[in-house]
Enzyme design. Structure first.
Site, PDB file in Angstrom:
ATOM      1  CE  LYS A 177      -1.644  -1.608   3.786  1.00  0.00           C
ATOM      2  NZ  LYS A 177      -2.362  -1.934   5.051  1.00  0.00           N
ATOM      3  CB  THR A 208      -5.275   7.973   7.573  1.00  0.00           C
ATOM      4  OG1 THR A 208      -4.219   8.337   8.477  1.00  0.00           O
ATOM      5  CG2 THR A 208      -5.358   8.989   6.464  1.00  0.00           C
ATOM      6  N   GLY A 210      -7.140   3.484  10.876  1.00  0.00           N
ATOM      7  CA  GLY A 210      -7.873   2.284  10.470  1.00  0.00           C
ATOM      8  C   GLY A 210      -8.024   2.079   8.970  1.00  0.00           C
ATOM      9  CB  THR A 211      -6.617   3.734   5.925  1.00  0.00           C
ATOM     10  OG1 THR A 211      -5.313   3.820   6.493  1.00  0.00           O
ATOM     11  CG2 THR A 211      -7.275   5.090   5.943  1.00  0.00           C
ATOM     12  N   GLY A 212      -5.866   0.811   6.904  1.00  0.00           N
ATOM     13  CA  GLY A 212      -5.335  -0.503   6.517  1.00  0.00           C
ATOM     14  C   GLY A 212      -6.283  -1.631   6.895  1.00  0.00           C
ATOM     15  CB  CYS A 213      -8.316  -2.260   9.969  1.00  0.00           C
ATOM     16  SG  CYS A 213      -6.991  -2.107  11.167  1.00  0.00           S
TER      17      CYS A 213
HETATM   18  N1  LIG Z   1      -4.226  10.338   2.018  1.00  0.00           N
HETATM   19  C1  LIG Z   1      -4.682   9.313   1.316  1.00  0.00           C
HETATM   20  N2  LIG Z   1      -5.346   9.506   0.151  1.00  0.00           N
HETATM   21  C2  LIG Z   1      -5.838   8.478  -0.560  1.00  0.00           C
HETATM   22  N3  LIG Z   1      -5.708   7.185  -0.196  1.00  0.00           N
HETATM   23  C3  LIG Z   1      -5.051   6.910   0.942  1.00  0.00           C
HETATM   24  C4  LIG Z   1      -4.504   7.952   1.770  1.00  0.00           C
HETATM   25  N4  LIG Z   1      -3.913   7.375   2.870  1.00  0.00           N
HETATM   26  C5  LIG Z   1      -4.096   6.051   2.729  1.00  0.00           C
HETATM   27  N5  LIG Z   1      -4.756   5.765   1.568  1.00  0.00           N
HETATM   28  C6  LIG Z   1      -5.133   4.431   1.087  1.00  0.00           C
HETATM   29  O1  LIG Z   1      -5.676   3.721   2.189  1.00  0.00           O
HETATM   30  C7  LIG Z   1      -5.311   2.347   2.106  1.00  0.00           C
HETATM   31  C8  LIG Z   1      -4.561   1.942   3.372  1.00  0.00           C
HETATM   32  O2  LIG Z   1      -3.227   2.357   3.213  1.00  0.00           O
HETATM   33  P1  LIG Z   1      -2.236   2.774   4.362  1.00  0.00           P
HETATM   34  O3  LIG Z   1      -0.880   2.772   3.749  1.00  0.00           O
HETATM   35  O4  LIG Z   1      -2.729   4.036   5.001  1.00  0.00           O
HETATM   36  O5  LIG Z   1      -2.454   1.571   5.369  1.00  0.00           O
HETATM   37  P2  LIG Z   1      -2.023   1.383   6.861  1.00  0.00           P
HETATM   38  O6  LIG Z   1      -0.859   2.275   7.176  1.00  0.00           O
HETATM   39  O7  LIG Z   1      -1.852  -0.060   7.068  1.00  0.00           O
HETATM   40  O8  LIG Z   1      -3.276   1.906   7.661  1.00  0.00           O
HETATM   41  P3  LIG Z   1      -3.511   1.989   9.264  1.00  0.00           P
HETATM   42  O9  LIG Z   1      -2.267   1.520   9.964  1.00  0.00           O
HETATM   43  O10 LIG Z   1      -3.834   3.440   9.473  1.00  0.00           O
HETATM   44  O11 LIG Z   1      -4.690   1.140   9.512  1.00  0.00           O
HETATM   45  C9  LIG Z   1      -4.487   2.210   0.822  1.00  0.00           C
HETATM   46  O12 LIG Z   1      -5.327   1.844  -0.245  1.00  0.00           O
HETATM   47  C10 LIG Z   1      -3.935   3.606   0.629  1.00  0.00           C
HETATM   48  O13 LIG Z   1      -3.565   3.852  -0.703  1.00  0.00           O
HETATM   49  C1  LIG Z   2      -6.398  -3.178  17.245  1.00  0.00           C
HETATM   50  C2  LIG Z   2      -5.688  -2.485  16.120  1.00  0.00           C
HETATM   51  N1  LIG Z   2      -5.406  -3.175  15.005  1.00  0.00           N
HETATM   52  C3  LIG Z   2      -4.775  -2.583  13.973  1.00  0.00           C
HETATM   53  C4  LIG Z   2      -4.405  -1.256  14.043  1.00  0.00           C
HETATM   54  C5  LIG Z   2      -3.666  -0.611  12.886  1.00  0.00           C
HETATM   55  O1  LIG Z   2      -4.258   0.484  12.402  1.00  0.00           O
HETATM   56  C6  LIG Z   2      -4.720  -0.549  15.243  1.00  0.00           C
HETATM   57  N2  LIG Z   2      -4.399   0.765  15.394  1.00  0.00           N
HETATM   58  N3  LIG Z   2      -5.365  -1.189  16.244  1.00  0.00           N
END
Ligand SMILES: Nc1ncnc2c1ncn2[C@@H]1O[C@H](COP(=O)(O)OP(=O)(O)OP(=O)(O)O)[C@@H](O)[C@H]1O
Ligand SMILES: Cc1ncc(CO)c(N)n1
Length: 264
Positions: A177, A208, A210-213
């Site tokens: 990502k 942002t 929880g975007t990854g979850c």
């Molecule tokens: N500012 C942004 N604009 C558009 N898309 C974004 C943005 N930030 C994150 N994304 C998208 O959100 C999704 C999750 O990516 P990200 O790299 O933020 O994950 P993450 O770091 O594991 O998330 P988190 O740890 O916050 O749960 C991806 O599809 C990424 O491209």
């Molecule tokens: C419980 C939990 N899982 C995943 C993440 C990653 O965003 C978080 N902040 N908290």
């Protein structure tokens, strides 16, 4: 219609502020109209500004939860998030093999958006050798991609090299990502030696959490609904982009996403 209800299991940690972890996963599943189930690996005392505490569930109780789910309602897809120690990873691996789980999405959660560590040091080896090889796709962000590949990732060319390395080591597809890069938010899928980019404009939104979850749960929901991996990722990317555009603003730190805007 509900007779054909598809089911998705999340194996992850609880976020008391409701923006990440189990809570984000279940909200995402509901918005996708699939039936969500949860096996909780840890409780976190957490909000939009950081993680104040972690209470791990015992491996035995994680196993008990997995037995209860798989012996009753078989999940059509499984999403795995926070798994904080090696024993928990071992037990999850054993159970997923025992029950022949399908459509497995592993989000290798190591550090929260706020910077707090969510995985013990000894767990990363177990994650690489046991859990990642079981996945249909793994979804590292840039810092996790750096840990898994041993490479510094600053450009899209770096992403390509890192994804190739991670995919070869784990023997599985990798969605790296790009949310942490400066100029774009493009995600890279490395699948069977083939490269696909999932592009979106960068949205100026500090919220942002929880975007990854959310992305990994949306991929799992779409796989459960019968879509292929590339289509599932494309739909999940559209979902996360829409949620970021919605611009909800809660909390004092990096706030959570709105899932309700999707439900009609
Ligand atoms: N500012 C942004 N604009 C558009 N898309 C974004 C943005 N930030 C994150 N994304 C998208 O959100 C999704 C999750 O990516 P990200 O790299 O933020 O994950 P993450 O770091 O594991 O998330 P988190 O740890 O916050 O749960 C991806 O599809 C990424 O491209
Ligand atoms: C419980 C939990 N899982 C995943 C993440 C990653 O965003 C978080 N902040 N908290």
């Amino acid at each position: 219609m509900s007779k054909n209800m598809k089911t998705v299991l999340t194996i992850a940690g609880s976020d008391s502020s409701g923006g990440a972890g189990i809570q984000a996963d279940l909200k995402t599943m509901m918005a996708h109209k699939v039936y969500g189930m949860s096996v909780i690996t840890a409780l976190t005392a957490q909000n939009t500004t950081g993680v104040a505490g972690i209470m791990e569930v015992t491996p035995e109780f994680v196993a008990q939860q997995l037995d209860c789910v798989f012996q009753d309602i078989r999940p059509d897809a499984v999403k795995i998030g926070m798994v904080s120690n090696a024993e928990i990873i071992k037990v999850i691996t054993e159970k997923l093999v025992e029950y022949k789980a399908e459509n497995i999405v592993v989000d290798p959660v190591m550090v929260a958006t706020s910077g707090s560590s969510l995985m013990q040091d000894d767990a990363s080896q177990a994650l690489r050798t046991l859990l990642l090889p079981l996945a249909d796709v793994i979804t590292p962000n840039v810092p996790e991609g750096e840990v898994l590949s041993g490479l510094k990732i600053e450009t899209k060319a770096d992403m390509l090299e890192a994804a190739d390395r991670i995919a070869s080591a784990a023997g599985t597809s990798v969605l790296l990502k790009g949310g942490h890069l400066k100029d774009s938010a493009d995600d890279l899928l490395f699948m069977d030696g083939k490269v696909s980019w999932f592009e979106s404009e960068r949205i100026e939104n500090p919220n942002t959490h929880g975007t990854g979850c959310t992305l990994s749960s949306a991929i799992a929901a779409n796989l459960a609904l019968g879509h292929g991996l590339e289509e599932s990722i494309s739909k999940a990317k559209a979902y996360i982009t829409g949620a970021l555009h919605d611009g909800m603003d809660l909390g004092k730190g990096s706030g959570p996403l709105n899932h309700a805007y999707r439900i009609n």
